[in-house]
Design an enzyme around this catalytic site. Structure first.
Site, PDB file in Angstrom:
ATOM      1  N   GLY A  46       0.782  -1.053   0.155  1.00  0.00           N
ATOM      2  CA  GLY A  46       0.133   0.059   0.154  1.00  0.00           C
ATOM      3  C   GLY A  46       0.986   1.243  -0.013  1.00  0.00           C
ATOM      4  O   GLY A  46       2.091   1.377   0.469  1.00  0.00           O
ATOM      5  N   GLN A  51       3.150   9.903   0.970  1.00  0.00           N
ATOM      6  CA  GLN A  51       4.434   9.307   1.153  1.00  0.00           C
ATOM      7  C   GLN A  51       5.195   9.719  -0.097  1.00  0.00           C
ATOM      8  O   GLN A  51       6.626   9.313   0.149  1.00  0.00           O
ATOM      9  CB  GLN A  51       4.277   7.824   1.414  1.00  0.00           C
ATOM     10  N   CYS A  91       6.128  -0.595   6.836  1.00  0.00           N
ATOM     11  CA  CYS A  91       5.642   0.768   5.875  1.00  0.00           C
ATOM     12  C   CYS A  91       6.947   1.208   5.015  1.00  0.00           C
ATOM     13  O   CYS A  91       7.995   0.999   5.608  1.00  0.00           O
ATOM     14  CB  CYS A  91       5.175   1.735   6.971  1.00  0.00           C
ATOM     15  N   LEU A  92       6.441   1.485   3.754  1.00  0.00           N
ATOM     16  CA  LEU A  92       7.548   1.863   2.958  1.00  0.00           C
ATOM     17  C   LEU A  92       8.381   3.035   3.344  1.00  0.00           C
ATOM     18  O   LEU A  92       9.600   3.381   3.135  1.00  0.00           O
ATOM     19  CB  LEU A  92       7.103   2.126   1.632  1.00  0.00           C
ATOM     20  N   GLU A 134      -3.171   3.013   5.633  1.00  0.00           N
ATOM     21  CA  GLU A 134      -3.048   4.143   4.558  1.00  0.00           C
ATOM     22  C   GLU A 134      -3.758   5.360   5.058  1.00  0.00           C
ATOM     23  O   GLU A 134      -3.395   6.542   4.611  1.00  0.00           O
ATOM     24  CB  GLU A 134      -3.228   3.562   3.147  1.00  0.00           C
ATOM     25  N   HIS A 137      -1.945   7.375   7.022  1.00  0.00           N
ATOM     26  CA  HIS A 137      -1.077   8.324   6.498  1.00  0.00           C
ATOM     27  C   HIS A 137      -1.538   9.985   5.965  1.00  0.00           C
ATOM     28  O   HIS A 137      -0.884  10.946   5.970  1.00  0.00           O
ATOM     29  CB  HIS A 137      -0.318   7.907   5.205  1.00  0.00           C
TER      30      HIS A 137
END
Ligand code: NI
Length: 169
Positions: A46, A51, A91-92, A134, A137
């Site tokens: 996701g 981001q 999380c990326l 997400e 975020h």
């Protein structure tokens, strides 16, 4: 299509609250496609627009094993939630870090799709976790916010060290 740069915790730009999309035009559609490409390239499930430094309410995800079920949500809203589940999350924007987070088990989500058409889905399991992660975020929240201040500081230190090492190369 082009790959975008993913911001990393503790970057303060991850703390902004994203603005709703007023219309889904070609620009928003292209951003969604670029985000999907970026997410697949980074092997994530996701990605929220914030981001990649675009503070708009857009998220993309794919929780399938086959990595061929992309989903796009503009202006996602959780309209119902039930139960609770605890899952290990990553999380990326927080590379290499994982932690247990408790969230709703089932949710009902309303959003606009890639064509700007409204839709609603019921989600549970990993999909429900991913959507909630997400949407956080979009509200300037990162999963490490659910951890103790001590754990969060340890993660922050570790990431800052890695970021410094990378800049030195
Ligand atoms: Ni994340």
């Amino acid at each position: 299509m082009s790959k975008l740069t993913i911001l990393e915790f503790p970057d303060s730009r991850l703390r902004r609250v994203a603005e709703p999309v007023t219309a889904v035009t070609e620009i928003e559609q292209q951003l969604a496609r670029d985000m999907l490409e970026t997410m697949y390239a980074a092997r994530g499930i996701g990605l929220a627009a914030i981001q990649v430094n675009r503070p708009v309410r857009l998220l993309v995800l794919d929780v399938s094993d086959t990595r061929d079920q992309p989903m796009v949500f503009f202006n996602p809203e959780i309209v119902d939630r039930r139960g609770s589940q605890t899952c290990e999350e990553g999380c990326l924007s927080v590379p290499g870090e994982y932690a247990q987070v408790t969230r709703a088990e089932e949710i009902r989500v309303r959003a606009l799709d890639l064509d700007g058409e409204p839709f609603e889905i019921e989600a549970d399991g990993l999909l429900a976790v991913c959507i909630q992660h997400e949407i956080d975020h979009l509200d300037g929240k990162v999963f490490v916010d659910y951890l103790s201040p001590l754990k969060r500081r340890v993660i922050e230190k570790r990431l800052k060290k890695q970021q410094k090492l990378r800049e030195a190369v």
